[in-house]
Design a protein around this motif. Structure first.
Motif, PDB file in Angstrom:
ATOM      1  N   UNK A 140      15.485 -22.851 -40.255  1.00  0.00           N
ATOM      2  CA  UNK A 140      14.609 -22.678 -39.106  1.00  0.00           C
ATOM      3  C   UNK A 140      14.716 -23.932 -38.240  1.00  0.00           C
ATOM      4  N   UNK A 141      15.266 -23.779 -37.058  1.00  0.00           N
ATOM      5  CA  UNK A 141      15.418 -24.893 -36.130  1.00  0.00           C
ATOM      6  C   UNK A 141      14.297 -24.861 -35.092  1.00  0.00           C
ATOM      7  N   UNK A 142      13.649 -25.992 -34.914  1.00  0.00           N
ATOM      8  CA  UNK A 142      12.493 -26.069 -34.020  1.00  0.00           C
ATOM      9  C   UNK A 142      12.942 -26.368 -32.597  1.00  0.00           C
ATOM     10  N   UNK A 143      12.600 -25.457 -31.699  1.00  0.00           N
ATOM     11  CA  UNK A 143      12.954 -25.603 -30.301  1.00  0.00           C
ATOM     12  C   UNK A 143      11.698 -25.873 -29.480  1.00  0.00           C
ATOM     13  N   UNK A 144      11.761 -25.626 -28.184  1.00  0.00           N
ATOM     14  CA  UNK A 144      10.633 -25.914 -27.305  1.00  0.00           C
ATOM     15  C   UNK A 144      10.567 -24.873 -26.203  1.00  0.00           C
ATOM     16  N   UNK A 145       9.348 -24.553 -25.804  1.00  0.00           N
ATOM     17  CA  UNK A 145       9.147 -23.621 -24.704  1.00  0.00           C
ATOM     18  C   UNK A 145       9.075 -24.287 -23.343  1.00  0.00           C
ATOM     19  N   UNK A 146       9.306 -25.589 -23.271  1.00  0.00           N
ATOM     20  CA  UNK A 146       9.240 -26.294 -21.993  1.00  0.00           C
ATOM     21  C   UNK A 146      10.274 -25.724 -21.024  1.00  0.00           C
ATOM     22  N   UNK A 209       7.138 -21.791 -40.224  1.00  0.00           N
ATOM     23  CA  UNK A 209       7.827 -21.628 -41.510  1.00  0.00           C
ATOM     24  C   UNK A 209       8.157 -20.179 -41.840  1.00  0.00           C
ATOM     25  N   UNK A 210       7.718 -19.235 -41.015  1.00  0.00           N
ATOM     26  CA  UNK A 210       7.873 -17.830 -41.383  1.00  0.00           C
ATOM     27  C   UNK A 210       9.340 -17.441 -41.549  1.00  0.00           C
ATOM     28  N   UNK A 211      10.231 -18.134 -40.825  1.00  0.00           N
ATOM     29  CA  UNK A 211      11.654 -17.837 -40.959  1.00  0.00           C
ATOM     30  C   UNK A 211      12.214 -18.111 -42.335  1.00  0.00           C
ATOM     31  N   UNK A 212      11.511 -18.901 -43.130  1.00  0.00           N
ATOM     32  CA  UNK A 212      11.953 -19.155 -44.507  1.00  0.00           C
ATOM     33  C   UNK A 212      11.667 -17.976 -45.429  1.00  0.00           C
ATOM     34  N   UNK A 213      10.839 -17.044 -44.978  1.00  0.00           N
ATOM     35  CA  UNK A 213      10.370 -15.963 -45.861  1.00  0.00           C
ATOM     36  C   UNK A 213      10.875 -14.581 -45.451  1.00  0.00           C
ATOM     37  N   UNK A 214      11.461 -14.471 -44.242  1.00  0.00           N
ATOM     38  CA  UNK A 214      11.979 -13.160 -43.850  1.00  0.00           C
ATOM     39  C   UNK A 214      13.108 -12.764 -44.789  1.00  0.00           C
ATOM     40  N   UNK A 215      13.265 -11.461 -45.001  1.00  0.00           N
ATOM     41  CA  UNK A 215      14.170 -11.013 -46.058  1.00  0.00           C
ATOM     42  C   UNK A 215      14.925  -9.755 -45.650  1.00  0.00           C
ATOM     43  N   UNK A 216      15.394  -9.741 -44.396  1.00  0.00           N
ATOM     44  CA  UNK A 216      16.063  -8.530 -43.908  1.00  0.00           C
ATOM     45  C   UNK A 216      17.467  -8.790 -43.380  1.00  0.00           C
ATOM     46  N   UNK A 217      18.022  -9.984 -43.661  1.00  0.00           N
ATOM     47  CA  UNK A 217      19.407 -10.306 -43.322  1.00  0.00           C
ATOM     48  C   UNK A 217      19.687 -10.289 -41.817  1.00  0.00           C
ATOM     49  N   UNK A 218      18.679 -10.608 -41.003  1.00  0.00           N
ATOM     50  CA  UNK A 218      18.856 -10.634 -39.557  1.00  0.00           C
ATOM     51  C   UNK A 218      18.637 -12.050 -39.042  1.00  0.00           C
TER      52      UNK A 218
END
Length: 250
Positions: A140-146, A209-218
């Motif tokens: 999970x790479x942290x970006x910015x909405x700026x 952190x939710x990207x560490x828990x997704x489990x659908x190969x996308x």
């Protein structure tokens, strides 16, 4: 949903702010931690608190603006034989707010890119191939909405580079069990965000952190953390997996 108990996560910028919140959140899920900061002393508190939650944890140090220190940090992780299953690339720097943005010093861009992009490319380049070999990984790479703020053009440009890098890599991983995602914590009251930011650091959990828990190969999804505030982890994962990755178009 991925069960992270017993797995190892590398969290950059883990000693404070969003990284600190993410580290303790992962520890509460039973995940072992590699805690990065610029100085080992900075990570002493979060390391202690993580161990008190019943997981293994150790600290590593690197000034992310110095590639040789990033390499040394990765060498140490490798020497320890730690199988890094999850990476939360949280650490970043906002060099300055330039009201005379046409005169933004080149040094702002150089420092921003070294810390906010190049260090992450180095980390991914070393660790993601090993995830592919083992058949599992989450980054999970942290970006910015700026946006539309040339006063912060060096910071924003480095994050745009990170977005492109992540999306391009994701195109090669979709359908595997190595998943790359992007997250934006929102404008939080951290050392980077400043005291006037509207959101508390805790509000970025579980979204960052939710990207560490997704489990659908996308791969290639973008998770705005503030859209997950107040959700249970199970609810957050279900919401995350309902989102589609937005591919680049010509």
């Amino acid at each position: 949903m991925v069960d992270v108990r017993g797995r190892w996560a590398l969290i950059t910028g883990a000693s404070r702010g969003i990284g600190y919140q993410a580290a303790l959140f992962m520890a509460r899920q039973g995940c072992n931690l590699i805690l990065h900061s610029r100085n080992l002393e900075h990570s002493a508190r979060v390391e202690r608190e993580a161990r008190e939650l019943g997981v293994e944890a150790y600290a590593v140090q690197a000034e992310l603006g110095k590639p040789q220190e990033v390499e040394a940090m990765l060498d140490e992780i490798e020497r320890r034989g730690t199988p890094v299953d999850i990476i939360l690339n949280n650490a970043a720097v906002q060099v300055a707010y330039r009201t005379d943005y046409w005169a933004t010093p080149i040094g702002d861009f150089e420092q921003s890119f070294r810390i906010n992009f190049i260090s992450i490319a180095m980390i991914c380049g070393r660790l993601v191939p090993k995830m592919i070999e083992r058949g599992f990984g989450r980054v999970v790479n942290t970006t910015s909405g700026i946006r539309n703020e040339p006063e912060q053009s060096a910071y924003a440009a480095s994050k745009a580079a990170l977005d492109k890098y992540t999306k391009d890599l994701a195109s090669r991983l979709d359908g595997t069990d190595v998943i790359l995602s992007l997250t934006d914590p929102g404008w939080c009251r951290t050392d980077l965000g400043g005291p006037n930011a509207p959101d508390a650091p805790e509000s970025a959990i579980p979204g960052v952190a939710v990207g560490a828990f997704v489990n659908d190969r996308k791969s290639g999804r973008f998770f705005h953390a503030q859209q997950f505030t107040g959700l249970s982890l199970e609810e957050a994962v279900a919401k995350a997996e309902s989102l589609e990755a937005v591919p680049y178009t010509i």
